[in-house]
Design a protein around this motif. Structure first.
Motif, PDB file in Angstrom:
ATOM      1  N   ASP A  10       5.799  11.151   5.262  1.00 19.24           N
ATOM      2  CA  ASP A  10       6.105  10.987   3.845  1.00 19.24           C
ATOM      3  C   ASP A  10       5.105  11.702   2.935  1.00 19.24           C
ATOM      4  O   ASP A  10       5.226  11.622   1.712  1.00 19.24           O
ATOM      5  CB  ASP A  10       6.131   9.489   3.481  1.00 19.24           C
ATOM      6  N   GLY A  11       4.112  12.312   3.519  1.00 18.25           N
ATOM      7  CA  GLY A  11       3.129  13.034   2.705  1.00 18.25           C
ATOM      8  C   GLY A  11       2.185  12.120   1.952  1.00 18.25           C
ATOM      9  O   GLY A  11       1.579  12.520   0.959  1.00 18.25           O
ATOM     10  N   LEU A  12       2.050  10.872   2.407  1.00 14.28           N
ATOM     11  CA  LEU A  12       1.141   9.941   1.731  1.00 14.28           C
ATOM     12  C   LEU A  12      -0.255  10.009   2.342  1.00 14.28           C
ATOM     13  O   LEU A  12      -1.251   9.790   1.673  1.00 14.28           O
ATOM     14  CB  LEU A  12       1.681   8.510   1.836  1.00 14.28           C
ATOM     15  N   ILE A  58       1.509   6.709  -6.682  1.00 12.44           N
ATOM     16  CA  ILE A  58       0.367   7.569  -7.031  1.00 12.44           C
ATOM     17  C   ILE A  58       0.719   9.030  -6.783  1.00 12.44           C
ATOM     18  O   ILE A  58       0.449   9.904  -7.602  1.00 12.44           O
ATOM     19  CB  ILE A  58      -0.878   7.155  -6.220  1.00 12.44           C
ATOM     20  N   LYS A  59       1.355   9.282  -5.633  1.00 13.24           N
ATOM     21  CA  LYS A  59       1.735  10.657  -5.305  1.00 13.24           C
ATOM     22  C   LYS A  59       2.706  11.202  -6.363  1.00 13.24           C
ATOM     23  O   LYS A  59       2.565  12.332  -6.826  1.00 13.24           O
ATOM     24  CB  LYS A  59       2.374  10.704  -3.912  1.00 13.24           C
ATOM     25  N   LYS A  60       3.666  10.343  -6.740  1.00 15.73           N
ATOM     26  CA  LYS A  60       4.690  10.771  -7.699  1.00 15.73           C
ATOM     27  C   LYS A  60       4.052  11.091  -9.059  1.00 15.73           C
ATOM     28  O   LYS A  60       4.439  12.046  -9.735  1.00 15.73           O
ATOM     29  CB  LYS A  60       5.723   9.657  -7.854  1.00 15.73           C
ATOM     30  N   VAL A 118       0.850  -1.200   0.000  1.00 11.47           N
ATOM     31  CA  VAL A 118       0.000   0.000   0.000  1.00 11.47           C
ATOM     32  C   VAL A 118       0.881   1.243   0.000  1.00 11.47           C
ATOM     33  O   VAL A 118       0.642   2.213  -0.737  1.00 11.47           O
ATOM     34  CB  VAL A 118      -0.953  -0.001   1.220  1.00 11.47           C
ATOM     35  N   ILE A 119       1.944   1.206   0.812  1.00  2.15           N
ATOM     36  CA  ILE A 119       2.842   2.366   0.888  1.00  2.15           C
ATOM     37  C   ILE A 119       3.563   2.582  -0.451  1.00  2.15           C
ATOM     38  O   ILE A 119       3.652   3.710  -0.949  1.00  2.15           O
ATOM     39  CB  ILE A 119       3.862   2.174   2.042  1.00  2.15           C
ATOM     40  N   THR A 120       4.042   1.466  -1.037  1.00  7.65           N
ATOM     41  CA  THR A 120       4.705   1.585  -2.341  1.00  7.65           C
ATOM     42  C   THR A 120       3.745   2.162  -3.372  1.00  7.65           C
ATOM     43  O   THR A 120       4.107   3.064  -4.145  1.00  7.65           O
ATOM     44  CB  THR A 120       5.184   0.186  -2.821  1.00  7.65           C
ATOM     45  N   GLY A 158       1.246  12.270  -9.523  1.00  3.14           N
ATOM     46  CA  GLY A 158       0.438  13.496  -9.453  1.00  3.14           C
ATOM     47  C   GLY A 158      -1.060  13.262  -9.561  1.00  3.14           C
ATOM     48  O   GLY A 158      -1.828  14.221  -9.711  1.00  3.14           O
ATOM     49  N   VAL A 159      -1.512  12.015  -9.487  1.00  3.53           N
ATOM     50  CA  VAL A 159      -2.948  11.743  -9.571  1.00  3.53           C
ATOM     51  C   VAL A 159      -3.678  12.361  -8.370  1.00  3.53           C
ATOM     52  O   VAL A 159      -4.726  12.980  -8.518  1.00  3.53           O
ATOM     53  CB  VAL A 159      -3.225  10.229  -9.661  1.00  3.53           C
ATOM     54  N   THR A 160      -3.102  12.173  -7.176  1.00  2.00           N
ATOM     55  CA  THR A 160      -3.612  12.882  -5.995  1.00  2.00           C
ATOM     56  C   THR A 160      -2.418  13.316  -5.157  1.00  2.00           C
ATOM     57  O   THR A 160      -1.358  12.704  -5.208  1.00  2.00           O
ATOM     58  CB  THR A 160      -4.496  12.002  -5.071  1.00  2.00           C
ATOM     59  N   GLN A 161      -2.656  14.365  -4.382  1.00  2.00           N
ATOM     60  CA  GLN A 161      -1.576  14.856  -3.536  1.00  2.00           C
ATOM     61  C   GLN A 161      -1.378  13.916  -2.346  1.00  2.00           C
ATOM     62  O   GLN A 161      -0.266  13.629  -1.946  1.00  2.00           O
ATOM     63  CB  GLN A 161      -1.917  16.267  -3.061  1.00  2.00           C
TER      64      GLN A 161
END
Lengths: 315, 435
Positions: B255-257, B193-195, B186-188, B197-200
């Motif tokens: 990590d901003g996730l 996803i964050k990278k 999930v973290i990976t 840019g789909v969602t912040q």
């Protein structure tokens, strides 16, 4: 209701000469009959709970149901002072009370002066100014919770457009406590302003005229005439607002639920948690009695100051 | 005004004081005396009953209105009134209403039977429980209303937290949904996803200082092999898996996730953020599927998928978030209340409303009609409901939970290290567990 206090006091003073007048027995009985319903209500919903709470505070009551619970004397009270969670909660309450009352007073004076100024559409500004106070606290809390929301709140929209970035306004304990204060100040400044406006209107305008003739400027007139003449109103407002702020509960319940990390829990909120969520009614009762004692001390302190002011001839 | 003032002061003072003083004394004496409360009664099995439910998660107000209408049709001599409050207010409402005998039926959470049962707020219904229910209901459901071999109600909402994800987000970020099978995965996935840019913030949780936080924590604690209390009943969440779970949660914020609003969010906030497409994956109860997949209430309808809770190093137990219907111990109409409870918890009724909440009955999960009602969740539930983790079953659970909530938030907000926060919680909880 309390707004009418000065008027009522005036009425009592006017009728003071009638004090010794005897009334007929029939009239008296009729008066008594009229008073009984009010007395029943007052004693039923005020005196009974007050005494009942005192009794409960001496027992280890851990259920809402009637039953026999062990007598523990003052142990519930002692427990408050040994409770590590109580001191932060007391700190939040004192901070909230001090800051919100001070802000409301300062802003209230400014607002009262504006509302007292000879503006056009003065009735309109006065109605607008009273609006926040007319909102129920629950609605006010829900409103600010939405505005402060870090995800879709309007406050972040404003700060972002000003280039200040988005924040989690209710996300960290100290900031959240301050945001609750902002919400409380927004609502209650108007009632403070109206108290003070009433005070302002009792200041005779010839005092200002005389000051002007003597060469006093606006600032000097404010500090030498307005402020001293307002002291009785300020004292009343201070007493009311301090007491209200000290027992703050509803806005916290709605806006933050005491969080984050218990950073917005106040004494009243903590008392509620202990009594109803944890069913420690004895402990909760002791806590609420301590709140009452604290408020009583505050009120007596203020009244003393007020009396000294009156003796000094301010009133 | 003047006329009123004068007579009151004329008669007055003394007479008035005598009269009201008498009243006051009565009030004081009444307050001092132990007022004898009456206990409940079976009643005639007819007449009015009043029931208290919650507003969010599980069956909706609409569902309950429909069920109640059906019940009324079959039992015209019982008149049911229903009230709804937010989950956050439910416990305190039950407590406050108990002395007044306001409710005959109350909805209770899995963490309350010990507290309410031992304090005689809800009735012991063990003698009313048919023996067959014990074999026909899922074990996780049975644990919901049972405390020390006594039944304090009937299981009704059988629930645990599932992982919901937005398959559109995953596709756009090039993430394989199979990754979501473990928390590491999930973290990976969230990083990818964050990278892209789909969602912040790909993840959102219900981490407000409330019971919801404990539910998410319980599920992670289980995955990391921790436990709330050890075999001797002492706090154990500050060792091993319990600490790793909080470290995992904190790291996902650092990590901003994880959406930073999570620490102020309840389940409904999670649903709204997920439904508006601002999050890619979230833990939530069964009810989120129906609402997040409804085009009228969600912008991500058609893209909602459900999985079992991801596995950690120690497995994947789901938090037991079930609730049951209890008969108030103070109710004067317990027979009628029981009829209503038996009807709402009966298999046909539960099967019919399976989209909102899954049945407590074993055979329902193989019933094609039930699978058809909720085809997304039922297959996952079949696997998940056999593996559940309970929060501590103790009399003063709420006090312990409050301590843990506050310290978990200290850890999440970085005010304390996870280990320190949990040590502090264990210190305070230890003395509460003993009292």
């Amino acid at each position: 209701m309390t707004v009418q206090q000065p008027t009522r006091r005036g009425a009592a003073a006017r009728t003071a000469p009638g004090r010794g007048r005897r009334v007929s027995a029939g009239e008296a009985r009729f008066a008594l009959a009229l008073l009984i319903p009010a007395a029943v209500v007052v004693f039923g919903v005020v005196l009974y709970p007050v005494v009942r709470t005192l009794v409960v505070s001496f027992f280890d009551v851990d259920s809402p149901l009637p039953g026999s619970y062990p007598f523990v004397g003052f142990r519930n009270y002692a427990r408050v002072f040994h409770d590590p969670r109580f001191y932060p909660v007391l700190g939040h309450t004192l901070y909230f009370t001090l800051v919100s009352t001070a802000l409301e007073l300062v802003l209230g004076v400014v607002m009262a002066l504006i509302l007292n100024a000879p503006l056009r559409l003065r009735w309109f500004w006065r109605s607008v100014a009273v609006m926040p106070w007319a909102l129920p606290t629950i609605v006010n809390g829900a409103l600010w919770r939405l505005m402060d929301n870090g995800q879709y709140g309007v406050l972040n929209a404003v700060t972002t457009s000003l280039g200040l970035g988005a924040h989690q306004w209710l996300g960290s304990p100290f900031l959240a406590l301050n945001m609750v204060i902002v919400a409380d100040v927004w609502k209650n400044t108007s009632i403070v302003a109206f108290f003070l406006l009433a005070g302002l209107q009792t200041i005779p305008s010839d005092l200002y005229e005389a000051a002007r003739v003597d060469g006093a400027g606006a600032v000097r007139a404010f500090f030498r005439i307005t402020v001293p003449m307002l002291v009785p109103s300020i004292a009343v407002v201070l007493i009311l607002r301090t007491i209200e702020a000290f027992k703050v509960f509803d806005i916290i319940y709605v806006m933050t639920g005491g969080g984050p990390a218990s950073g917005t829990q106040t004494v009243a909120f903590y008392t509620y948690l202990q009594a109803f969520s944890n069913q420690l009614f004895g402990y909760g009762a002791a806590l609420s009695y301590l709140v009452v004692l604290a408020i009583l001390a505050l009120a007596l302190g203020y009244l003393r100051i007020l009396r000294q002011g009156a003796l000094a001839g301010v009133q | 005004m003047d006329e009123q003032v004068v007579p009151a002061q004329g008669l007055t003072r003394r007479g008035f004081l005598h009269a009201t003083g008498g009243l006051g004394l009565t009030a004081v004496l009444a307050a001092c005396g132990a007022n004898g409360g009456s206990s409940g009664g079976k009643g005639s099995g007819k007449g009015p009953i009043r029931a208290l439910f919650m507003k969010q998660a599980g069956y909706s107000e609409d569902d309950i209105a429909k069920m109640t209408a059906e019940f009324q049709k079959a039992n015209p001599d019982i008149k049911v009134t229903t009230d709804f409050v937010a989950y956050e207010a439910l416990h305190d409402k039950i407590v406050a209403a108990a002395p007044a005998h306001t409710y005959d039926v109350v909805l209770i959470d899995v963490i309350w039977p010990a507290e309410f049962g031992l304090r005689h707020i809800v009735a012991d219904v063990s003698s009313r429980w048919p023996a067959s229910w014990k074999s026909e209901m899922l074990p996780g459901a049975i644990a919901t209303t049972e405390y020390k071999n006594v039944f304090y109600g009937v299981p009704w909402i059988l629930d645990t937290k599932y992982l919901f994800f937005n398959d559109d987000h995953l596709t756009r970020a090039g993430v394989d949904p199979a990754q979501l099978d473990t928390w590491d995965g999930v973290i990976t996935a969230a990083k990818a996803i964050k990278k892209s840019g789909v969602t912040q913030y790909p993840l959102v949780w219900s981490w407000q200082q409330a019971e919801a936080l404990i539910c998410d924590y319980a599920q992670l604690l289980g995955a990391f092999g921790g436990s709330f209390v050890d075999s001797s009943g002492k706090p154990a969440f500050h060792n091993g898996g319990g600490v790793q779970a909080l470290e995992f949660m904190r790291q996902s914020i650092v990590d901003g996730l994880t959406n930073p609003g999570s620490t102020q969010s309840l389940e409904e906030d999670v649903r709204k953020i997920f439904s508006s497409g601002q999050a890619s994956a979230a833990l939530n109860w069964t009810y989120m599927y129906g609402l997040a997949d409804d085009p009228k209430q969600s912008q991500v309808a058609g893209h909602v998928k459900v999985l079992q809770t991801p596995a950690g190093p120690a497995g994947r137990p789901g938090v037991n978030g079930s609730m049951g219907l209890a008969v108030s111990a103070q109710s004067q109409n317990q027979d009628a209340a029981w009829k209503y409870v038996s009807y709402l918890t009966s298999q046909p009724v539960q099967n019919k409303f399976a989209l909102s909440s899954l049945p407590v009955w074993k055979t329902s999960y193989d019933d094609p009609a039930v699978v058809k009602t909720n085809p997304a969740v039922v297959p996952q539930a079949k696997k998940q409901l056999a593996d559940m983790i309970l929060r501590p079953q103790v009399k003063n659970y709420n006090a312990i939970s409050q301590v843990l909530q506050a310290e978990l938030q200290n850890g999440l907000l970085g005010k304390k290290s996870p280990q320190q926060a949990l040590n502090d919680a264990a210190d305070q909880a230890g003395s509460l567990l003993n009292s």
